[in-house]
Design an enzyme around this catalytic site. Structure first.
Site, short mmCIF file in Angstrom:
data_model
loop_
_atom_site.label_atom_id
_atom_site.label_comp_id
_atom_site.label_asym_id
_atom_site.label_seq_id
_atom_site.Cartn_x
_atom_site.Cartn_y
_atom_site.Cartn_z
N ASP A 275 0.84 -1.20 0.00
CA ASP A 275 0.00 0.00 0.00
C ASP A 275 0.88 1.25 0.00
O ASP A 275 1.89 1.30 0.71
CB ASP A 275 -0.86 -0.04 1.27
N GLU B 164 14.63 -13.86 0.96
CA GLU B 164 14.89 -15.00 1.86
C GLU B 164 13.90 -16.13 1.59
O GLU B 164 14.06 -17.24 2.09
CB GLU B 164 14.71 -14.57 3.32
C1 NOJ Z 1 -4.39 2.90 -1.01
C2 NOJ Z 1 -5.54 1.99 -0.83
O1 NOJ Z 1 -5.79 1.32 -2.03
C3 NOJ Z 1 -6.70 2.86 -0.39
O2 NOJ Z 1 -7.90 2.14 -0.39
C4 NOJ Z 1 -6.38 3.42 0.97
O3 NOJ Z 1 -7.39 4.31 1.36
C5 NOJ Z 1 -5.05 4.17 0.95
N1 NOJ Z 1 -4.02 3.45 0.26
C6 NOJ Z 1 -4.56 4.44 2.35
O4 NOJ Z 1 -4.11 3.26 2.95
#
Ligand code: NOJ
Length: 529
Positions: free
Chosen positions: A213, A264
């Protein structure tokens, strides 16, 4: 133990991900196993036969970790456990084992940039003194102005409002997203060590990789200076080098640490959510010791025009050209309007989405499908009172947010909740009139988009026409795009407004009837030439 004894054998290649088709499961909206109206791990497990038959290679499951759900799981209170709404660790292990038996790999979300405000570390930080080690795990700063009542800098939050919230002793903390998602400080070795611990926790359980993310976040510039004032922060958009919240050089050190852990565990991978549109800057994330894949979001942001689509393909290929990574194609996800809707909705949107599926799956590299793409799910105009995305509240009800693309999947039957749950009410309401959209109804219709996906995925997995990692553009009639893969696959996409003659070659698959030797408007065809 399992009703279907014919499992496909997973590829043993350690770089299986290079041309894999991943299926994104937005867990709340895929399948509900316990009847509370919210999707969960048991629901996913019950639908593994569907996914295996559909023909995808791997799953990406969005966050299922303990969370107060301020951002529906992207606010993680404990990255090494399971949120009770979604199940428990035993359920996760059972899902993973069964997916593997069915030849499906499983990847999970890693959310390094921020934690939940309910994470033990943040609670500890709130209770601790300014300047303490507990606060150093996050980005606490004194405010500006004579009494420190102004935020430390002018950064906006991606979800609207300032990126800073003040705590009771007067300090402020940074949150690029919601206030319930405080940013972690990656300059603190403990933060990096904890991320590695989380990765090992899931890798030891057997996951095949991670979707990372905000993979262009994490590092912040020294001194947290002001940035170019930005009124509209544009949800998860790329604002280029002036946007100091993202794509800072220091982020690559974090990726090197992540990759060292992945290495790893042979055969495991990571894909980054990197909202960086400059090809050269994106390529930096794909260096040998960083990510194996980065989403190419250009198809997701392209308009339905030949210029836009060709540009999207060309730029995505250019971005990976100097790296050892393949491109990684995305048409929709849980953060953007679904492509059926982007392409005009209704029959037109579905027709174009069918053509887009053949485009996406003909391109060299990895592909990500979003749950419901294979059903041609559109966005849903939800009533105001149903909206749950933090964007809705934080924008003062001017931005409706992302709920429209997150409505639960319809599986069967003629009324809500269409086999998604044993409960009629679902966490986002499902509309009337979705009976023809269900997986069950579409399975029985050879002309459905789901049937097209099944055939396309089967061909992609078995036909030598798809071999080779390059693409050559071919001359094509005005308003059309055509390209060839080294194995002989030709893909022709027609946006010209009228039918065009089919080129030479035998038809492998078409997104609409091509029986009269011509390709209708808004249609794509695969040929073996
Ligand atoms: C990207 C994610 O896809 C989204 O849904 C989220 O709100 C933001 N990152 C923050 O984590």
């Amino acid at each position: 133990m399992h009703p279907h004894p014919t499992f496909s054998v997973p590829s043993t290649a350690s770089d299986w991900w290079r041309d894999a088709v991943f299926y994104q499961i937005y867990i709340r909206s895929f399948a509900d196993g316990n009847g509370d109206g919210v999707g969960d791990l048991a629901g996913i497990r019950s639908r593994l036969p569907y996914l295996a038959e559909l023909g995808v290679d791997a799953l990406w499951i969005t966050p299922f970790y303990p969370s107060p759900m301020a951002d529906h799981g992207y606010d993680v209170a404990d990255p090494r456990d399971v949120e009770p709404v979604f199940g428990d660790l035993a359920e996760f292990d059972a899902l993973l084992a069964e997916a593997h038996e069915r030849g499906l790999r499983v990847t999970v979300d890693l959310v390094p940039n921020h934690s939940s405000h309910q994470h033990a570390w943040f609670q500890e930080a709130l209770a601790a003194e300014p300047g303490s080690p507990a606060r150093a795990r996050y980005l606490f700063r004194d405010g500006r102005g004579p009494d420190g009542s102004e935020p430390p800098n002018n950064w906006p939050s991606v979800f609207g409002g300032p990126a800073w919230t003040r705590v009771s002793d007067g300090q402020w903390y940074l949150h690029i997203f919601a206030p319930e998602q405080p940013d972690l400080n990656f300059a603190d070795p403990e933060v990096v060590a904890d991320l590695e611990k989380t990765m090992r926790f899931w890798l030891d359980r057997g996951v095949d990789g991670f979707r990372i993310d905000v993979a262009h976040g994490m590092a912040k510039p020294d001194g947290l200076p002001d940035m170019v004032p930005m009124e509209d922060t544009g949800l998860l958009d790329d604002h280029g080098p002036g946007d100091l919240r993202f794509d800072q050089d220091g982020v690559h050190e974090v990726h090197r640490r992540i990759r060292a852990v992945i290495d790893e565990y042979p055969g495991r991978m990571a894909v980054g959510e990197v909202w960086v549109s400059d090809d050269k800057r994106l390529a930096r994330y794909l260096r040998e010791d960083e990510l194996q894949l980065a989403f190419n979001f250009k198809l997701l942001t392209a308009e339905w025009t030949t210029d836009d689509l060709r540009d999207a393909v060309t730029h995505s290929l250019d971005a990976v050209a100097g790296t050892s990574a393949p491109a990684c194609w995305v048409l929709s996800n849980h953060d953007r309007p679904r492509h059926v809707t982007r392409y005009g909705g209704g029959e037109l949107g579905t027709r174009r989405a069918k053509a887009a599926a053949l485009l996406q799956l003909a391109l060299p590299g990895a592909a990500y499908l979003y749950n419901g793409d294979e059903l041609g799910m559109p966005d849903v105009l939800l009533p105001d009172e149903a909206l749950q995305d933090p964007v809705w509240e934080r924008s003062g009800h001017t931005e409706r947010g992302r709920d429209a693309c997150r409505v639960p999947m319809p599986w069967s039957g003629t009324e809500a909740s269409y086999g998604f749950s044993s409960h009629r009410e679902t966490w986002l309401p499902m509309p009337d009139g979705w009976a023809p959209l269900t997986a069950e109804a579409q399975a029985a219709d050879p002309a459905s988009i789901q049937s097209l996906y099944r055939r396309a995925l089967a061909l992609r997995a078995s036909s030598p026409a798809f071999s080779g990692t390059s693409l050559a553009w071919l001359p094509a009639p005005e308003g059309c795009l055509a390209f060839r893969r080294p194995g002989g696959l030709v893909c022709l996409l027609n946006l010209s407004g009228h039918a065009v003659p089919l080129p030479e070659g035998s038809v492998l698959l078409a997104s609409a009837d091509v029986g009269d030797g011509s390709l209708p408007d808004d249609t794509a065809v695969w040929l073996q030439a």
